[in-house]
Write a protein that holds these residues in place. Structure first.
Motif, PDB file in Angstrom:
ATOM      1  N   ALA A  44     -18.281  -4.235  17.573  1.00  0.00           N
ATOM      2  CA  ALA A  44     -18.116  -5.934  17.813  1.00  0.00           C
ATOM      3  C   ALA A  44     -18.123  -6.558  16.306  1.00  0.00           C
ATOM      4  N   LYS A  45     -17.094  -6.149  15.424  1.00  0.00           N
ATOM      5  CA  LYS A  45     -16.957  -6.660  14.284  1.00  0.00           C
ATOM      6  C   LYS A  45     -15.489  -6.665  13.602  1.00  0.00           C
ATOM      7  N   LYS A  46     -15.117  -7.378  12.774  1.00  0.00           N
ATOM      8  CA  LYS A  46     -13.905  -7.534  12.429  1.00  0.00           C
ATOM      9  C   LYS A  46     -13.206  -6.239  11.589  1.00  0.00           C
ATOM     10  N   LEU A  47     -12.292  -5.782  12.191  1.00  0.00           N
ATOM     11  CA  LEU A  47     -11.587  -4.542  11.743  1.00  0.00           C
ATOM     12  C   LEU A  47     -10.359  -4.710  11.229  1.00  0.00           C
ATOM     13  N   LYS A  48      -9.846  -3.968  10.215  1.00  0.00           N
ATOM     14  CA  LYS A  48      -8.598  -4.094   9.495  1.00  0.00           C
ATOM     15  C   LYS A  48      -7.643  -3.132  10.225  1.00  0.00           C
ATOM     16  N   PHE A  49      -6.488  -3.563  10.720  1.00  0.00           N
ATOM     17  CA  PHE A  49      -5.456  -2.799  11.312  1.00  0.00           C
ATOM     18  C   PHE A  49      -4.450  -2.578  10.629  1.00  0.00           C
ATOM     19  N   GLU A  50      -4.037  -1.138  10.461  1.00  0.00           N
ATOM     20  CA  GLU A  50      -2.904  -0.823   9.469  1.00  0.00           C
ATOM     21  C   GLU A  50      -2.062   0.325  10.406  1.00  0.00           C
ATOM     22  N   TYR A  51      -0.914   0.599   9.409  1.00  0.00           N
ATOM     23  CA  TYR A  51      -0.119   1.549  10.167  1.00  0.00           C
ATOM     24  C   TYR A  51       0.326   2.619   9.049  1.00  0.00           C
ATOM     25  N   TYR A  52      -0.075   3.938   9.401  1.00  0.00           N
ATOM     26  CA  TYR A  52       0.780   5.033   8.637  1.00  0.00           C
ATOM     27  C   TYR A  52       1.816   5.562   9.272  1.00  0.00           C
ATOM     28  N   ASP A  53       2.868   5.326   8.667  1.00  0.00           N
ATOM     29  CA  ASP A  53       4.096   5.724   9.586  1.00  0.00           C
ATOM     30  C   ASP A  53       3.955   4.987  10.854  1.00  0.00           C
ATOM     31  N   TYR A  54       3.946   5.679  12.145  1.00  0.00           N
ATOM     32  CA  TYR A  54       3.613   5.054  13.103  1.00  0.00           C
ATOM     33  C   TYR A  54       2.497   5.292  13.809  1.00  0.00           C
ATOM     34  N   ILE A  55       1.256   5.514  13.061  1.00  0.00           N
ATOM     35  CA  ILE A  55       0.120   5.749  13.488  1.00  0.00           C
ATOM     36  C   ILE A  55      -0.826   4.741  13.103  1.00  0.00           C
ATOM     37  N   TYR A 105       0.778  -1.259   0.079  1.00  0.00           N
ATOM     38  CA  TYR A 105      -0.285  -0.129   0.057  1.00  0.00           C
ATOM     39  C   TYR A 105       0.716   1.379  -0.032  1.00  0.00           C
ATOM     40  N   ARG A 106       0.216   2.316  -0.117  1.00  0.00           N
ATOM     41  CA  ARG A 106       0.945   3.498  -0.280  1.00  0.00           C
ATOM     42  C   ARG A 106       1.778   4.057   1.167  1.00  0.00           C
ATOM     43  N   TYR A 107       1.192   3.263   2.145  1.00  0.00           N
ATOM     44  CA  TYR A 107       1.730   3.513   3.402  1.00  0.00           C
ATOM     45  C   TYR A 107       2.564   2.535   4.086  1.00  0.00           C
ATOM     46  N   THR A 108       2.827   1.493   3.130  1.00  0.00           N
ATOM     47  CA  THR A 108       3.860   0.128   3.628  1.00  0.00           C
ATOM     48  C   THR A 108       5.234   0.874   3.590  1.00  0.00           C
ATOM     49  N   LYS A 109       6.056   0.158   4.817  1.00  0.00           N
ATOM     50  CA  LYS A 109       7.227   0.658   5.131  1.00  0.00           C
ATOM     51  C   LYS A 109       8.116  -0.252   4.364  1.00  0.00           C
TER      52      LYS A 109
END
Length: 450
Positions: free
Chosen positions: A229-240, A62-66
């Motif tokens: 109470a549902k499945k969430l997708k967890f991502e990092y933008y830099d360290y956020i 993704y655009r925010y991938t390290k």
């Protein structure tokens, strides 16, 4: 919406696949490796590479991938590739292959793919930073340390491709969710980032409903609250840390590519195999019974709520109410030929031209008339979620009995529930299952096929 700013974004992953596979096969052909059956080796490494890539999600960058994440992907990919490469000798009993030559091939492939991976990553970053292409408009809801850090990421990392427009501060004087929503619509905002710490549960619910009903991507900046109470997708933008409320499978470029490839092949089979000879026959029968065009064209709403022309074989006598009123049981507008082709769903076959040209898919939520879309988007909660994907000739709601005339409010509610389930749980297997069930229903006949 996804890929709105740059219509070819969803081709990046499929093209990356093709380029890497082409390079791997070229090196296998060019290097002096002694194969007994070269074709078998080419097929083996191609299938092996694709399987490993899908398993490791090698092309999901993704655009925010390290950069560190890319290096991990490369390491994982080539560990497995090394294993299947040398497994070829034992599996297919190839004693004459030089282990040294195979090792040389592995090294060349690693260098080539490594270079291509980072070249692609760098070029995309530069493209977003300098050309300002593939940009997504964003707003931030909330005012705290984490929101300030996120805004700094948006402003400082132009290569991520986010255009920060405005920050709203809930809890301050003058904050109004309606004004916030109006701003988002007027300025064509693509993604909304909400700080959970600054919003009440009722405000969070408002933003969720607004995003669902207006085709906006909603993401959360988490705190220690229990959100949903549902499945969430967890991502990092830099360290956020960022939470995505809805993960839609068809927004993955490889899934979109697979579905589009299937649509093109399937529609060509129907167009060449059936419509090529069926259209002249039906044209004669339709014109013998009533004057008017052979095809019926109607404006409907598709992906991103864009309007398009949906085609059918004309099954009614020409009338002024066609764009305002659905066909009902014993509808006097339906011709004798029309009753037959509607009962067997033959009238829908011209929509395979829509599929071939990309405005529809074989399977998806059925497109509604513009009048009905405008009506139901106000009355039915989360109605607009169905427009995150292309509409289909058939769909999950249709094979579950919710096709044709909408007789009560529960009909449209149940149809939308099934449409949303399809959008959030798409798979090629589900598409094939729906197609088979559609054929069975067409043969057996359906109560609402009138």
């Amino acid at each position: 919406m996804f890929f709105r700013q740059h219509r070819f974004s969803n081709l990046i992953i499929p093209i990356s696949y093709l380029v890497d596979i082409a390079v791997i096969n070229f090196l296998a052909y060019w290097l002096p490796i002694q194969f007994q059956t070269p074709a078998l080796f080419h097929a083996y490494i191609t299938v092996g590479w694709v399987v490993i890539s899908l398993k490791n999600e090698f092309y999901k960058i993704y655009r925010y991938t390290k950069v560190t994440n890319i290096l991990i992907l490369l390491f994982t990919q080539f560990v497995f590739f090394f294993l299947i490469l040398y497994a070829f000798i034992g599996f297919f009993k190839q004693p004459i292959i030089s282990r040294l030559a195979l090792g040389q091939f592995f090294l060349f492939v690693f260098i080539a793919v490594f270079a291509l991976k980072f070249l692609n990553y760098t070029l995309l970053m530069k493209y977003r930073e300098r050309v300002k292409g593939n940009i997504r408009n964003v707003v931030v809801i909330g005012k705290n340390k984490k929101t300030d850090q996120l805004i700094s990421v948006f402003l400082e990392r132009a290569d991520f491709g986010y255009n920060f427009l405005k920050q709203f501060s809930p809890g301050t004087t003058g904050f109004n969710t309606k004004e916030c929503f109006d701003y988002i619509l007027i300025n064509h905002v693509d993604e909304i980032y909400c700080s959970v710490a600054n919003l009440t549960n009722s405000q969070l619910a408002e933003f969720i409903n607004f995003a669902d009903n207006n085709l906006k991507t909603l993401k959360f900046i988490p705190d220690n609250k229990n959100i949903f109470a549902k499945k969430l997708k967890f991502e990092y933008y830099d360290y956020i840390p960022i939470l995505s409320l809805r993960d839609i499978p068809l927004h993955s470029p490889i899934n979109a590519f697979l579905k589009r490839s299937f649509d093109i092949v399937f529609s060509l089979v129907i167009i060449v195999g059936f419509l090529s000879w069926l259209t002249p026959v039906l044209a004669i029968l339709i014109r013998l019974e009533s004057r008017g065009p052979i095809f019926f064209r109607q404006t409907r709403n598709g992906i991103d709520n864009r309007e398009f022309y949906c085609y059918k074989f004309r099954s009614m006598a020409p009338n002024r109410d066609a764009d305002n009123h659905q066909a009902t049981k014993n509808d006097m507008r339906v011709t004798k030929v029309g009753r037959f082709i509607r009962a067997t769903s033959i009238d829908e076959l011209p929509q395979f031209y829509n599929v071939f040209f990309g405005t529809m898919s074989v399977v998806g939520p059925r497109p509604h008339m513009v009048k009905h879309t405008n009506e139901y988007s106000d009355r039915v909660d989360k109605y607009m979620v169905r427009h995150f994907v292309k509409p289909g000739i058939t769909g999950l709601a249709q094979v579950k009995g919710y096709r044709g005339e909408i007789e009560s409010h529960s009909d449209i509610q149940n149809r939308i529930k099934l449409d949303i389930f399809y959008v959030e749980n798409w798979s090629m297997f589900l598409d094939l299952k729906i197609i088979v069930q559609t054929i069975i229903n067409a043969i057996n006949g359906e109560a609402k096929a009138y």
